[in-house]
Each structure stands twice: as structure tokens, then as C-alpha cells.
Scaffold this active site. Sequence first.
Site, PDB file in Angstrom:
ATOM      1  N   ALA A 131      33.425  35.718  40.893  1.00 21.59           N
ATOM      2  CA  ALA A 131      33.958  34.562  40.164  1.00 21.59           C
ATOM      3  C   ALA A 131      33.001  34.021  39.101  1.00 21.59           C
ATOM      4  O   ALA A 131      33.430  33.544  38.057  1.00 21.59           O
ATOM      5  CB  ALA A 131      34.314  33.444  41.151  1.00 21.59           C
ATOM      6  N   CYS A 174      19.190  41.332  36.303  1.00 17.78           N
ATOM      7  CA  CYS A 174      18.775  41.925  37.568  1.00 17.78           C
ATOM      8  C   CYS A 174      17.572  42.827  37.358  1.00 17.78           C
ATOM      9  O   CYS A 174      16.951  43.270  38.307  1.00 17.78           O
ATOM     10  CB  CYS A 174      19.913  42.733  38.158  1.00 17.78           C
ATOM     11  N   GLN A 201      32.523  42.848  35.305  1.00 21.17           N
ATOM     12  CA  GLN A 201      32.393  42.452  33.898  1.00 21.17           C
ATOM     13  C   GLN A 201      33.732  42.386  33.158  1.00 21.17           C
ATOM     14  O   GLN A 201      33.766  41.961  32.004  1.00 21.17           O
ATOM     15  CB  GLN A 201      31.453  43.414  33.155  1.00 21.17           C
TER      16      GLN A 201
HETATM   17  C1  LIG Z   1      26.867  40.542  38.136  1.00 15.96           C
HETATM   18  C2  LIG Z   1      27.326  41.890  38.535  1.00 15.96           C
HETATM   19  C3  LIG Z   1      27.382  42.282  39.896  1.00 15.96           C
HETATM   20  C4  LIG Z   1      26.900  41.377  41.000  1.00 15.96           C
HETATM   21  O1  LIG Z   1      27.774  40.335  41.252  1.00 15.96           O
HETATM   22  P1  LIG Z   1      27.281  39.078  42.124  1.00 15.96           P
HETATM   23  O2  LIG Z   1      28.514  38.277  42.325  1.00 15.96           O
HETATM   24  O3  LIG Z   1      26.259  38.368  41.312  1.00 15.96           O
HETATM   25  O4  LIG Z   1      26.745  39.615  43.400  1.00 15.96           O
HETATM   26  C5  LIG Z   1      27.861  43.533  40.189  1.00 15.96           C
HETATM   27  N1  LIG Z   1      28.260  44.377  39.225  1.00 15.96           N
HETATM   28  C6  LIG Z   1      28.222  44.043  37.917  1.00 15.96           C
HETATM   29  C7  LIG Z   1      28.712  45.006  36.903  1.00 15.96           C
HETATM   30  C8  LIG Z   1      27.743  42.797  37.532  1.00 15.96           C
HETATM   31  O5  LIG Z   1      27.698  42.486  36.236  1.00 15.96           O
END
Ligand SMILES: *Cc1c(COP(=O)(O)O)cnc(C)c1O
Length: 397
Positions: free
Chosen positions: A203, A332, A182
Site C-alpha cells: 500500500a 534498499c 511498483q
Molecule cells: C518496495 C518494494 C518491495 C517491498 O515492499 P514493502 O511493502 O516495503 O515490504 C518489493 N518489491 C518492489 C518492487 C518494491 O518496490
Amino acid sequence: MNKPSIYMDNAATSQMLPEVTEAMQPYLGAIYGNPSSLHTAGKQAAKAMAQARAQIAQYLNVASSEEIIFTHGGTESNNMVFKGITEALINKGRHVITSVIEHPAVLEPCAWLEQKGWQVTYLPVNAEGFVSPNTLSEAIRPDTVLISVMHGNNEMGALQPIEALGALARERGILFHTDAVQTVGKLPLNLQNMPVDLLSCSAHKLHGPKGVGFLYASANAHEHLRPLLHGGGQEGGYRSGTENLAGIVGMAKALKLAIEGIPGHTQAIQAMQKRLIQGIMDIAPQARLNGPLDENLRVPGNLNFSFAPVEGEALVLRFDLEGICVSSGSACHSGQLNGSHVLNAMGCTDDEAKSTVRFSLSHTNTLAEVEAVLAALPRVLQRAGYFRSHPATATIQ
Ligand SMILES: *Cc1c(COP(=O)(O)O)cnc(C)c1O
């Protein structure tokens, strides 16, 4: 389906910038060699990949570009840390430390470790969502082999004191990982000056392509890392499989634009979020802004409100009818019946935890869009029955 007119769910994913698509274009067409091949086409691909890796290393001030391992994204990078490091260090100890507010891409690997007989300490957070270095200090044991605390929380934006937490880990000779999905591209990061051994990035959270990310692993951490995928030995043997070259090139471009833009983007985002907070509090004074109150301790643009007792998902659907994309906490988690684990950990009531709406702004949003969201909010709340519980405010509308 119509194109959404206002997208304020940038913490779930973000739109690819035109410059990123453009940078990727040759690698979706003319330049298709396998970076591992010896011939000209392969060398051309390998050169582009080496350049992307060097750029990413430079933007984050990483000592050597070999410390950047390309992966499928945040989930894979986090899994690689928990499964790879613990496999290597199993004889040193079977204890890891993380926090209660991590993304499922950390919590689920931890649950997996617990099933395998590991012990996991989940550090608590305070009402604003911060882990305290003191609680980490008390949780460290002689058999602790890994500490992992996320940099910026995806649901409510709290920025964790990773400098202090990482320093404690370093003092005790324990590897420190941070899920920075993030924050990479939103806050300046200078990895050579930070007590961080491992860092995950994705990315698509920074206006790059989906399905690509990286794990930063310092030379010290490299030694203790084991691959999840075995095969052709790509990525120094740490991540087999032919690399997603177009994605990698797009990620390097997205990161460049994000990092160079930080000062301007932050200023624009903070102006928008200030207006959004003020506007929401005017319309719904009983709404509650969750997470840190100080905007400097929050991921820029991440605003999580509780509109108790109305369910967050009901509001998300009402907003959607207005052409506005927001989220109920975390994408999620959508569909889960209990309130968010993050808000519960911060001491919110079940009602508050279930009634959250997350607005996540990016520099691609505009103040006019913020005004449009505020114009729609009274309708959205009205139709969801919010003012039945807060009749005094309804008369002001
Ligand atoms: C979105 C997110 C992930 C997962 O990343 P992906 O590339 O979608 O697998 C992991 N940690 C945080 C804090 C996220 O916001």
C-alpha cells in the site's frame, strides 16, 4: 529537521493522501473490534474488512475476494510465494525461475532456497532492462515449479512482458508470480484476463499506509500455498495474526483513488517526466537515461540517470541540501559499495552503475517542482565536481 520541500522519491515510498488518512481515522479510534470476534464490535470490524477486500478485488477484477490475502506488504507477500509454494511443491521439483533484476524481497528468498538445495535460474535482461520470453522458454525444465518476474522494476522502471511470460508458464502448467509493487495503482490491471497466479502489492507505494499489502493468489495457486505464520488462522489460514484493519481500509481507499485516477495521473506524470528528461539532457548532455526509452514501457515517473563519474549518493546528499528528496537507485541498496545489481545486469560500467540518481515522480508532484529541480541541478552537479569531468558543458551553465 525541516520538511523536505520537494519529494521525488515515490518509488521508495509515497505520502499518504488526506482522503486515505480520513478513511482510516474511525479504525484508529472508535471502531477497534477484532474482526474475528462474534460480538457487535467484532462484526463491525469484520464488515469493514470484508468491504475493503471486496473493493480491492473489484479494482483489479479478481474473480473472488477470497483470492486477496492481506499481508504486511511487498516483502511478506513475496516471501509467502517463495517459501509457501516451494514447501507445497517440493515433491514435484526443486527448480524456480526468476530474473536478475528483482527486488531483494525476491532475490533473498531465492538465495535462501538455494541454501536449502533448490536450484534457481536468474533470467538475464538486455541493455534496456527487459527479460525476453525466449530466454524464459529455454530456462523452463520439467522440475520447474514456480516462475517469478517482476512487473515494473523499482530502480529503472522497465515494464516486463508479463503477459507473454505468464502465458509460457501457463502453457507448461507452472505457477507464475509477479511482484507488482511498483505498478498496482499506476497501470490498469485486469487479473482475470492475465496469465498470473500470484501477485504482490504494497500500500505505501501507492499513497497508502506503510506495513500493509496483499498477495493475490488465484484459486489454483491457493491450493499450493502454505502459510509463513501459524496461529489463529486468520486470512483463511494463510496468514495468522489479527489484521491491521485501519491499514487495510486505508489501502482500499488508496487503491480506489489510484485506479480511478490512472488516466489523469499518467498524463500529468508523463508531461513532467518529459520536461525533466529534456531539462537534464540540456544541462548535462553526457548524462545517461537508464532503462527503457519508450515511455510506454516504463513505470510512469520512474527516471534513472547516470551522472558518471560522480557518485550517486554524493548527488543525493547535494540535492537534499537543496530540499529535494531523490534516491541513488534503490533505497534498499543505499550503503552498498558495488553499483546496483540491476544496472550491472543491464551491462552498465561500474562507474555508470555507481553514479545513478533516481527521480520517481507521482501525480502529487507538479511541473513547478520539476522546474525547481532543474534550477538546482547545475549547482548540485557543480558542487559535486561533475563539471571537472565534463568541462565543455560547464561553460554553457
Ligand atoms: C518496495 C518494494 C518491495 C517491498 O515492499 P514493502 O511493502 O516495503 O515490504 C518489493 N518489491 C518492489 C518492487 C518494491 O518496490
